[in-house]
Design a protein around this motif. Structure first.
Motif, PDB file in Angstrom:
ATOM      1  N   ARG A 185     187.609 -42.303 -53.067  1.00 43.48           N
ATOM      2  CA  ARG A 185     188.158 -41.790 -51.779  1.00 43.48           C
ATOM      3  C   ARG A 185     187.267 -41.004 -50.847  1.00 43.48           C
ATOM      4  NH1 ARG A 185     192.394 -37.976 -53.304  1.00 43.48           N
ATOM      5  NH2 ARG A 185     192.116 -37.267 -51.344  1.00 43.48           N
ATOM      6  N   ILE A 186     186.291 -40.273 -51.654  1.00 42.28           N
ATOM      7  CA  ILE A 186     185.323 -39.480 -50.879  1.00 42.28           C
ATOM      8  C   ILE A 186     183.950 -40.220 -50.310  1.00 42.28           C
ATOM      9  CG2 ILE A 186     186.403 -37.251 -51.727  1.00 42.28           C
ATOM     10  CD1 ILE A 186     183.558 -37.276 -53.481  1.00 42.28           C
ATOM     11  N   ARG A 213     188.005 -29.813 -49.891  1.00 41.65           N
ATOM     12  CA  ARG A 213     187.737 -30.878 -49.015  1.00 41.65           C
ATOM     13  C   ARG A 213     186.219 -31.205 -49.698  1.00 41.65           C
ATOM     14  NH1 ARG A 213     190.722 -32.026 -45.035  1.00 41.65           N
ATOM     15  NH2 ARG A 213     189.423 -33.488 -43.845  1.00 41.65           N
ATOM     16  N   ARG A 258     187.192 -34.951 -47.080  1.00 42.49           N
ATOM     17  CA  ARG A 258     188.470 -35.495 -47.817  1.00 42.49           C
ATOM     18  C   ARG A 258     189.166 -34.408 -48.408  1.00 42.49           C
ATOM     19  NH1 ARG A 258     189.977 -41.039 -46.258  1.00 42.49           N
ATOM     20  NH2 ARG A 258     187.958 -42.123 -45.619  1.00 42.49           N
ATOM     21  N   GLN A 259     190.653 -34.298 -48.104  1.00 38.18           N
ATOM     22  CA  GLN A 259     191.145 -33.301 -49.044  1.00 38.18           C
ATOM     23  C   GLN A 259     191.537 -33.866 -50.410  1.00 38.18           C
ATOM     24  OE1 GLN A 259     194.204 -31.344 -46.914  1.00 38.18           O
ATOM     25  NE2 GLN A 259     195.349 -30.722 -48.839  1.00 38.18           N
ATOM     26  N   THR A 313     188.999 -40.353 -57.148  1.00 43.19           N
ATOM     27  CA  THR A 313     188.552 -39.661 -56.057  1.00 43.19           C
ATOM     28  C   THR A 313     187.020 -39.780 -55.776  1.00 43.19           C
ATOM     29  OG1 THR A 313     189.866 -37.662 -57.245  1.00 43.19           O
ATOM     30  CG2 THR A 313     187.989 -37.027 -56.019  1.00 43.19           C
TER      31      THR A 313
END
Length: 187
Positions: A109-110, A83, A87-88, A106
């Protein structure tokens, strides 16, 4: 009378040092308990557990308090779900990577917003020299282990297909150790 005070003092000093010894090496108590348990006859044999990882998806880490065990995949890589900022994200643990390395997708996304001008650092990779951005993520977690303020390097999606969990995370742990197809992480 002096003998009783001396015995009492030794007993008090020994009992006061047990928590300190346990904090510095929690495995001592576990090993002592295991050795006393193995000297007794077993009541019921426990079945062997064979953990198999699915090739397309990283195996979930096994939490052990502030310890996590990651099982190697069929290629011998330690991949797992992490995480990053809540976020995973799937990633592979890489002791050869100085920093945690994530791709630009990524990063978005985070919650990292990077400008093209942020990609001003040159890094040498197995595929040559490329431009990268250095950033800080608030929180990186695996199982019950959490590390705050982890430095990451962000690479173009074409340059990095697998997120790498490198030494900027691992060096903040108290221990990491690979043995018999598993990687033990201890905070």
């Amino acid at each position: 009378m002096l003998r009783k005070f001396l015995i009492l003092g030794v007993f008090a000093g020994a009992s006061a040092s047990i928590p300190i010894v346990y904090q510095s090496n929690p495995g001592i108590l576990e090993n002592l308990l295991k050795s006393t348990m193995t000297s007794r006859p077993a009541v019921e044999a426990q079945p062997d557990v064979n953990l198999v990882s699915v090739p397309d998806k990283p195996a979930a880490p096994l939490p052990l308090g502030r310890k996590v065990v990651v099982t190697a995949d069929e290629r011998g890589h330690f991949s797992s779900a992490f995480r990053l900022n809540g976020r995973q994200v799937d990633g592979m643990i890489d002791t050869g990577s100085t920093l945690v390395a994530i791709n630009a997708s990524t990063a978005r996304r985070i919650g990292l917003s990077l400008n093209p001008s942020d990609f001003s650092h040159e890094v040498n990779t197995a595929n040559g020299t490329i431009k990268a951005a250095v950033a800080l993520i608030d929180r990186l977690q695996i199982g019950t282990i959490t590390v705050n303020d982890v430095q990451v390097i962000v690479l173009d999606d074409r340059a990095l297909h697998t997120n790498l969990i490198g030494m900027s995370f691992l060096s903040r742990l108290s221990k990491y150790q690979a043995e018999n197809g598993t990687l033990l992480l201890v905070q």
